[in-house]
Motif scaffolding. Sequence first.
Motif, PDB file in Angstrom:
ATOM      1  N   CYS A   2     105.438  69.926   6.688  1.00  0.00           N
ATOM      2  CA  CYS A   2     105.490  68.476   6.892  1.00  0.00           C
ATOM      3  C   CYS A   2     106.865  68.043   7.392  1.00  0.00           C
ATOM      4  CB  CYS A   2     105.155  67.704   5.619  1.00  0.00           C
ATOM      5  SG  CYS A   2     103.662  68.217   4.788  1.00  0.00           S
ATOM      6  N   TYR A  29     102.093  71.243  11.591  1.00  0.00           N
ATOM      7  CA  TYR A  29     101.421  70.039  11.097  1.00  0.00           C
ATOM      8  C   TYR A  29     100.022  69.971  11.664  1.00  0.00           C
ATOM      9  CZ  TYR A  29     102.282  67.876  15.678  1.00  0.00           C
ATOM     10  OH  TYR A  29     102.289  67.588  17.018  1.00  0.00           O
ATOM     11  N   SER A  31      98.309  66.600  11.355  1.00  0.00           N
ATOM     12  CA  SER A  31      98.060  65.183  11.607  1.00  0.00           C
ATOM     13  C   SER A  31      99.406  64.467  11.548  1.00  0.00           C
ATOM     14  CB  SER A  31      97.092  64.582  10.573  1.00  0.00           C
ATOM     15  OG  SER A  31      97.615  64.707   9.261  1.00  0.00           O
ATOM     16  N   GLY A  33     101.411  60.240  11.471  1.00  0.00           N
ATOM     17  CA  GLY A  33     101.238  58.805  11.340  1.00  0.00           C
ATOM     18  C   GLY A  33     102.564  58.067  11.241  1.00  0.00           C
ATOM     19  N   ARG A  46      97.542  56.225  12.525  1.00  0.00           N
ATOM     20  CA  ARG A  46      97.462  57.631  12.134  1.00  0.00           C
ATOM     21  C   ARG A  46      96.522  58.360  13.082  1.00  0.00           C
ATOM     22  NH1 ARG A  46      95.644  57.432   5.978  1.00  0.00           N
ATOM     23  NH2 ARG A  46      94.126  55.978   6.886  1.00  0.00           N
ATOM     24  N   GLN A  48      94.635  62.479  13.713  1.00  0.00           N
ATOM     25  CA  GLN A  48      94.493  63.912  13.457  1.00  0.00           C
ATOM     26  C   GLN A  48      95.032  64.676  14.658  1.00  0.00           C
ATOM     27  OE1 GLN A  48      90.481  65.099  12.557  1.00  0.00           O
ATOM     28  NE2 GLN A  48      90.937  67.289  12.605  1.00  0.00           N
ATOM     29  N   THR A  72     104.642  63.964   9.735  1.00  0.00           N
ATOM     30  CA  THR A  72     103.749  64.996  10.251  1.00  0.00           C
ATOM     31  C   THR A  72     103.251  65.779   9.053  1.00  0.00           C
ATOM     32  OG1 THR A  72     105.679  66.412  10.663  1.00  0.00           O
ATOM     33  CG2 THR A  72     104.760  65.204  12.543  1.00  0.00           C
ATOM     34  N   ARG A  73     101.930  65.913   8.910  1.00  0.00           N
ATOM     35  CA  ARG A  73     101.338  66.483   7.698  1.00  0.00           C
ATOM     36  C   ARG A  73     100.820  67.889   7.933  1.00  0.00           C
ATOM     37  NH1 ARG A  73      95.783  66.490   5.326  1.00  0.00           N
ATOM     38  NH2 ARG A  73      96.034  66.708   3.079  1.00  0.00           N
ATOM     39  N   PRO A  80      92.467  68.416   6.961  1.00  0.00           N
ATOM     40  CA  PRO A  80      93.236  67.699   7.976  1.00  0.00           C
ATOM     41  C   PRO A  80      92.344  66.706   8.729  1.00  0.00           C
ATOM     42  CG  PRO A  80      93.178  70.083   8.439  1.00  0.00           C
ATOM     43  CD  PRO A  80      92.250  69.818   7.302  1.00  0.00           C
ATOM     44  N   GLU A  82      92.164  62.080   9.804  1.00  0.00           N
ATOM     45  CA  GLU A  82      92.922  60.837   9.856  1.00  0.00           C
ATOM     46  C   GLU A  82      92.990  60.163   8.487  1.00  0.00           C
ATOM     47  OE1 GLU A  82      92.651  56.471  12.019  1.00  0.00           O
ATOM     48  OE2 GLU A  82      92.005  58.262  13.143  1.00  0.00           O
ATOM     49  N   ALA A  85      95.690  61.672   6.547  1.00  0.00           N
ATOM     50  CA  ALA A  85      97.006  61.607   7.182  1.00  0.00           C
ATOM     51  C   ALA A  85      97.874  60.550   6.502  1.00  0.00           C
ATOM     52  CB  ALA A  85      96.850  61.290   8.671  1.00  0.00           C
ATOM     53  N   HIS A  86      99.166  60.786   6.517  1.00  0.00           N
ATOM     54  CA  HIS A  86     100.140  59.828   6.002  1.00  0.00           C
ATOM     55  C   HIS A  86     100.545  58.877   7.149  1.00  0.00           C
ATOM     56  CE1 HIS A  86     101.602  62.738   2.604  1.00  0.00           C
ATOM     57  NE2 HIS A  86     100.344  62.998   2.956  1.00  0.00           N
TER      58      HIS A  86
END
Length: 607
Positions: A2, A29, A31, A33, A46, A48, A72-73, A80, A82, A85-86
């Motif tokens: 991340c 990563y 996804s 946001g 956000r 994916q 970035t996750r 994984p 949306e 997602a953060h």
Amino acid sequence: MCGIVGIVGRGDVAPLIVDALKRLEYRGYDSAGVATLDGGQLDRRRAQGKLVNLERKLKEEPLGGRIGIGHTRWATHGVPNETNAHPHFSHDVAIVHNGIIENFAELRTELMADGYEFSSQTDTEVVAHLVARERKNGAEPVAAAHNALKRLQGAFAIALMFRGEDDLLVAARNGPPLAVGHGEGEMYLGSDAVALSPFTDVITYLEDGDWATVRRDRVEIFDIEGRPVERSRTKARSTSFMVDKGNHRHFMEKEIHEQPEVIGHTLAHYLDFVGGKTKDIALPFDFAKLDRLYISACGTAYLAGSIAKYWFERYARLAVDIDIASEFRYREMPLSPNSAALFISQSGETADTLASLRYCRSAGVPIAAVVNVQESTIARESDAIFPTLAGPEIGVASTKAFTCQLSVLASLAIRAAVERGFVSPERERELVRELSETPRFASAALKLDRQIEKLARELAQVKHVLYLGRDTSFPLAMEGALKLKEISYIHAEGYAAGELKHGPIALIDESMPVIVIAPHDRIFDKTVSNMQEVAARGGKIILITDTEGARRATIDALETIILPTVPELIAPIVYAVPIQMLAYFTAVFMGTDVDQPRNLAKSVTVE
């Protein structure tokens, strides 16, 4: 894993956050946001997949606001997509988070019983709801964040933003790295200095247990009890490097080709080429008095340490225990009072390696570290650091960091041999000369790229590959297999060639390529015997050797890659280059994401 970015700025921050997130793509990563506060209201975008998808959304629906957070996750809790997602929202709270909240299930049950609904599968949303509940119960934003942080167990880096608070970010670190960047009338948060390099090179690194309030004109840092603490400002070295592919298709290709230069820089840091000596090194221990050296690391760094074991034992006559860090930290090994520990990590933030370091620290063992990031946690918590001078390595699969680690470890092994009296001044000069030739030999290996690219076309058609080697070529065989499976997703295994008859030979058939790493050395004939066993069962042999090895192999190989004849000491460094190129070209032909392979992260900052 991340990447976190936060900006308290003077203009619209969303484009700046995305730019900073691009500099964190190397971490891996799935996804991404961004959330901002505009007109006192929280909003977010956000997406994916890659950042290009997030950029497309922001172009269609721009975000205004002078304060924001981005992420970035790399998925740990929840698939994984949306929704997972953060940033995550809860009422008037927005959060981005790197790490794992170990007690999230307990907290989630508690919050659900209190009427809070969860829209994602993530552990991160628990933190958002915890803070939101504190706000609902009357706590001001800073107090709400502090109260929630005290409930968390696990490893995490967090950035929080609040509706109606356009001059406040709250940050916290317990494990994964987090840095504050100082600007003129604006402040920044980032998972590392590279992310903040377009904005500032004045950095304050939060330490484990720290949390901070970040405003446009200041940062205030506290311990978990809420007591103010002082953390120094530093000039970030990493910001001086340009993160760019140049003329190469991928960062990995660029970094493979950078190896002659960075190996030379690294060796020059530890060796006096003119005097033919190893340089005096500030150590927290005396090599001459040690009876054992513990080496621990993860992944490719562990394999570098495995090669170093041969060097320390052969040249310095120093017994070495080498462990995967995730095993070392839990097996409760007894530590000798006349021992020292050496930890290897490209990022200097590897969670298991850091935990192993702290285990040794608690036992009073002196600690040294080989790291590529001198401002990292492992570097800061070691008694001595031995930097690799590889520069930022963006490709997730390590290449130049590996060979620079080997360069440092070879230099240290020779220094240990000198201090322990097992190497004469004449032999020291010879070994230093051999090491000084490594960049030249690595350059020569790079010129085999067309032959290796052609071979990779065939390798891309298979499903399984076996790598064999003896002595230092055994851990190198494991590294070759690791590289191939990391980026091409072809199943590969590395074995000691002498173990072939003890199981792996059952896998050999006409469809199984067997890559044999075999410089012509004192045990070459033993390896030839293993190759004959493979050939007798129809295996396709790919031999990586030198001119004399090719002449004496007497095996009908599918392909023979002939490297320059190199001294035994530097063979693992030079032979690493073709196995990297072979993995790289195979992955290119298979169409995988070479720089950011699926499911992998550059810096593994949680278990």
